[in-house]
Every structure is written in structure tokens, then in C-alpha cells.
Write a protein that holds these residues in place. Structure first.
Motif, PDB file in Angstrom:
ATOM      1  N   GLY A   1       0.863  -1.671   0.372  1.00  0.00           N
ATOM      2  CA  GLY A   1       0.186  -0.045  -0.025  1.00  0.00           C
ATOM      3  C   GLY A   1       0.574   1.386   0.031  1.00  0.00           C
ATOM      4  O   GLY A   1       2.248   1.143   0.192  1.00  0.00           O
ATOM      5  N   VAL A   2       0.050   2.804   0.149  1.00  0.00           N
ATOM      6  CA  VAL A   2       0.695   3.460   0.230  1.00  0.00           C
ATOM      7  C   VAL A   2       1.453   4.123   1.360  1.00  0.00           C
ATOM      8  O   VAL A   2       0.943   3.422   2.684  1.00  0.00           O
ATOM      9  N   ARG A   3       2.849   4.352   1.014  1.00  0.00           N
ATOM     10  CA  ARG A   3       3.480   4.926   1.843  1.00  0.00           C
ATOM     11  C   ARG A   3       3.778   6.428   2.238  1.00  0.00           C
ATOM     12  O   ARG A   3       4.010   6.910   1.350  1.00  0.00           O
ATOM     13  N   GLN A   4       3.580   7.298   2.858  1.00  0.00           N
ATOM     14  CA  GLN A   4       3.501   7.928   3.220  1.00  0.00           C
ATOM     15  C   GLN A   4       5.419   8.495   4.091  1.00  0.00           C
ATOM     16  O   GLN A   4       5.628   8.113   5.020  1.00  0.00           O
ATOM     17  N   ILE A   5       6.390   9.411   3.094  1.00  0.00           N
ATOM     18  CA  ILE A   5       8.034   8.899   4.221  1.00  0.00           C
ATOM     19  C   ILE A   5       7.964  10.722   3.910  1.00  0.00           C
ATOM     20  O   ILE A   5       8.550  10.939   2.592  1.00  0.00           O
ATOM     21  N   GLY A   6       8.198  11.576   4.537  1.00  0.00           N
ATOM     22  CA  GLY A   6       8.492  12.937   5.256  1.00  0.00           C
ATOM     23  C   GLY A   6       7.413  12.962   4.302  1.00  0.00           C
ATOM     24  O   GLY A   6       5.809  13.231   5.022  1.00  0.00           O
ATOM     25  N   SER A   7       8.023  14.170   3.077  1.00  0.00           N
ATOM     26  CA  SER A   7       6.756  15.142   2.536  1.00  0.00           C
ATOM     27  C   SER A   7       6.736  13.908   1.179  1.00  0.00           C
ATOM     28  O   SER A   7       5.738  14.935   0.436  1.00  0.00           O
ATOM     29  N   ALA A   8       6.595  12.452   0.902  1.00  0.00           N
ATOM     30  CA  ALA A   8       6.447  12.325  -0.400  1.00  0.00           C
ATOM     31  C   ALA A   8       5.998  11.112  -0.147  1.00  0.00           C
ATOM     32  O   ALA A   8       5.385  10.138   1.258  1.00  0.00           O
ATOM     33  N   LEU A   9       5.235  10.500  -0.875  1.00  0.00           N
ATOM     34  CA  LEU A   9       4.199   9.629  -1.223  1.00  0.00           C
ATOM     35  C   LEU A   9       4.836   7.749  -2.253  1.00  0.00           C
ATOM     36  O   LEU A   9       5.355   8.930  -2.964  1.00  0.00           O
ATOM     37  N   GLU A  10       4.870   7.060  -1.519  1.00  0.00           N
ATOM     38  CA  GLU A  10       5.677   6.069  -2.035  1.00  0.00           C
ATOM     39  C   GLU A  10       4.425   4.498  -2.402  1.00  0.00           C
ATOM     40  O   GLU A  10       3.501   4.533  -1.655  1.00  0.00           O
ATOM     41  N   MET A  11       4.558   4.596  -3.648  1.00  0.00           N
ATOM     42  CA  MET A  11       3.404   3.585  -4.031  1.00  0.00           C
ATOM     43  C   MET A  11       4.042   2.047  -5.090  1.00  0.00           C
ATOM     44  O   MET A  11       5.472   2.351  -5.284  1.00  0.00           O
ATOM     45  N   GLN A  12       3.296   1.298  -4.386  1.00  0.00           N
ATOM     46  CA  GLN A  12       3.698   0.143  -5.187  1.00  0.00           C
ATOM     47  C   GLN A  12       2.617  -0.511  -6.118  1.00  0.00           C
ATOM     48  O   GLN A  12       1.378  -0.492  -6.053  1.00  0.00           O
ATOM     49  N   THR A  13       3.321  -0.502  -7.913  1.00  0.00           N
ATOM     50  CA  THR A  13       2.648  -1.406  -8.759  1.00  0.00           C
ATOM     51  C   THR A  13       2.979  -2.345  -9.050  1.00  0.00           C
ATOM     52  O   THR A  13       3.721  -2.629  -9.438  1.00  0.00           O
ATOM     53  N   PHE A  14       1.209  -3.682  -9.700  1.00  0.00           N
ATOM     54  CA  PHE A  14       2.026  -4.705 -10.297  1.00  0.00           C
ATOM     55  C   PHE A  14       1.548  -4.571 -11.221  1.00  0.00           C
ATOM     56  O   PHE A  14       0.358  -4.063 -11.863  1.00  0.00           O
ATOM     57  N   VAL A  15       2.277  -5.148 -12.291  1.00  0.00           N
ATOM     58  CA  VAL A  15       1.858  -5.052 -13.292  1.00  0.00           C
ATOM     59  C   VAL A  15       1.769  -6.030 -14.864  1.00  0.00           C
ATOM     60  O   VAL A  15       3.372  -6.729 -14.500  1.00  0.00           O
ATOM     61  N   LEU A  16       1.436  -6.425 -15.368  1.00  0.00           N
ATOM     62  CA  LEU A  16       1.231  -7.606 -16.579  1.00  0.00           C
ATOM     63  C   LEU A  16       1.083  -7.204 -17.763  1.00  0.00           C
ATOM     64  O   LEU A  16       0.223  -5.874 -17.896  1.00  0.00           O
ATOM     65  N   ASP A  17       1.686  -7.066 -18.387  1.00  0.00           N
ATOM     66  CA  ASP A  17       1.643  -7.228 -20.160  1.00  0.00           C
ATOM     67  C   ASP A  17       2.250  -8.082 -20.582  1.00  0.00           C
ATOM     68  O   ASP A  17       2.835  -8.906 -20.633  1.00  0.00           O
ATOM     69  N   SER A  18       0.408  -8.823 -21.788  1.00  0.00           N
ATOM     70  CA  SER A  18       0.820  -9.804 -23.067  1.00  0.00           C
ATOM     71  C   SER A  18       2.896 -10.198 -23.307  1.00  0.00           C
ATOM     72  O   SER A  18       3.119 -10.187 -24.059  1.00  0.00           O
ATOM     73  N   ALA A  19       2.674  -8.149 -23.797  1.00  0.00           N
ATOM     74  CA  ALA A  19       4.018  -8.528 -24.477  1.00  0.00           C
ATOM     75  C   ALA A  19       5.480  -8.677 -23.995  1.00  0.00           C
ATOM     76  O   ALA A  19       6.586  -8.258 -24.179  1.00  0.00           O
ATOM     77  N   LEU A  20       5.719  -8.274 -22.417  1.00  0.00           N
ATOM     78  CA  LEU A  20       6.630  -9.124 -21.596  1.00  0.00           C
ATOM     79  C   LEU A  20       6.958  -9.959 -21.272  1.00  0.00           C
ATOM     80  O   LEU A  20       5.509 -10.937 -20.943  1.00  0.00           O
TER      81      LEU A  20
END
Length: 234
Positions: free
Chosen positions: A203-222
Motif C-alpha cells: 500500500g501507499v507509504r508516506q515518507i516525509g513529504s513524499a508518497l511511495e506507491m507500488q504497482t503490479f503490472v502484467l503485459d502480454s508483450a512482456l
């Protein structure tokens, strides 16, 4: 040209309460390839990894499907992990899963991520069963296509008004949708970003003044899934 399906928050209550499992999802496939499901909100679903192909059937009983998938995976029934969303509409199904000897994986909302996990070989879930949202089913089908998994669904209107709307729109309520009926073609993209911590992405993490996000990606071309981490500064 693309068909694009978006679920800004799958698991709205989870996000509101800060509970694990809320995600933002977008899926894309070739133009005209996605099943139009807006007139019937609910679907009966069965999802697994590639081992379920030619083995599972939505018309079989939960016990029959559990035994068949356990045999296909070469594991004892009591080690098979079956996810069913914890809603009143699925209580009887949950009991049947437990009576069959499989381990019930509980989750309270957001069946897109759980369906994708069920289609991913080696994940913590072997199969997903039960009634869930139709739009979410079509979004998940894009990921299942990329993963080479198994999925079948059938519309499950909840009341007379939904039945009437479905029939007026020309839907066949007895039809069993195979994966290619839900979404077809050669090119697929599925993107899921964690809002709260989940099975596929942190999930989203707040680190100081920044927001860190993690995304899971599936692509049939990869080749295989990718995890992308991004930092946004205010």
C-alpha cells in the motif's frame, strides 16, 4: 484502439478503514473484446492457475472442483487454499469449501486482486470461488488471460429488477462464460496499484513529504509480472 476498464478503488470500505486489500486497477484489451456487463452487477466466478484448464467447471460442485484441482496440482485436499469473499451471499459456499476439507482463504472485499492471485502459479491462493461483481470479473479476466490461467463465470442477478434489466439488454442468464468470452484477443495490459497493503502490491507509504506507491503490472508483450515503485513529492 483499446477497450479500457477502470476500478478506481476495489475495496472502498477497506480503503476508508485502512484495512489491507484496497487497490486501484486498470485493464486494457483490444477494441471490442471485453464483455459488456453493466446491466448485471453480480457474477458467479471460478478462477485458478493454468492447472485448472480442462479440469474445473463452474457447473461442478465445490467439492468436485476442489478434488479435481488438488489432483491436478499434486497436493492433498487439505493443503488446497480456496478464496471466497466473506459475504452473506457466499456463506453456504464457504461452508461447502470447509466441509470438502480445503482451507478457506477469507477476504472481505475486493476480489480482483484475489482472482489474479488465484491465477498466479505458486501464489498463496490456488482457486477463487463465489459471487462477486461482474465489472470486476471482466477486469480480472484480462490478468487471467496474460497469466494463462482458468476462469469461468455466469451472470447472477440479485433480484427481479436486475433480471428484467438483463433480459431487456439481451443477456443470456444461463450462459457460461469462458475466459475468451470475457475478454479475447492477443494484446492485454493489467495494472494494479496498492492503496492499502495487499496480496499483489504494498500500500501507499508516506515518507516525509513524499508518497511511495507500488504497482503490479502484467503485459502480454512482456515476460512475467513486474513490480514498479514510484515516489511522488509534494
Amino acid at each position: 484502439d483499446w477497450d479500457i476498464a477502470v476500478d478506481p478503488v476495489d475495496g472502498t470500505r477497506l480503503a476508508a478503514e485502512g484495512v489491507d486489500g484496497a487497490v486501484a486497477v486498470m485493464a486494457a484489451a483490444e477494441r471490442g473484446s471485453m464483455l459488456e456487463s453493466s446491466e448485471v452487477y453480480m457474477m458467479k466466478k471460478i478462477v485458478s492457475g493454468p492447472a485448472g484448464r480442462g479440469v474445473l467447471d463452474i457447473d461442478a460442485s465445490p467439492a468436485e472442483n476442489i478434488v479435481a484441482l488438488a489432483e491436478a496440482l499434486g497436493k492433498p485436499v487439505d493443503q488446497l487454499r480456496v478464496a471466497v469473499i466473506n459475504k452473506a451471499r457466499n456463506f453456504e459456499l464457504i461452508a461447502q469449501v470447509q466441509e470438502a476439507g480445503a482451507e478457506w482463504v477469507r477476504f472481505d472485499e475486493g476480489d480482483i486482486a484475489m482472482a489474479v492471485a488465484a491465477a498466479t502459479p505458486g501464489s498463496v491462493v490456488d482457486m477463487m470461488l463465489g459471487l462477486g461483481g461482474s465489472p470486476e470479473g471482466v477486469v480480472a479476466a484480462v490478468a487471467v488471460q496474460i497469466l494463462g490461467g482458468f476462469m469461468q463465470t455466469r451472470f447472477a442477478p440479485a433480484n427481479a429488477d436486475q433480471i428484467a434489466r438483463a433480459l431487456a439488454a439481451g443477456y443470456d442468464l444461463e450462459a457460461k462464460f469462458e475466459l475468451d468470452d470475457l475478454v479475447s484477443g492477443e494484446r492485454f495490459v493489467f495494472v494494479l496499484t496498492g492503496i492499502t497493503d495487499g496480496i499483489l502490491a504494498r500500500g501507499v507509504r508516506q515518507i516525509g513529504s513524499a508518497l511511495e506507491m507500488q504497482t503490479f503490472v502484467l503485459d502480454s508483450a512482456l515476460d512475467g509480472p513486474a513490480i514498479i515503485e514510484q515516489t511522488f513529492r509534494r
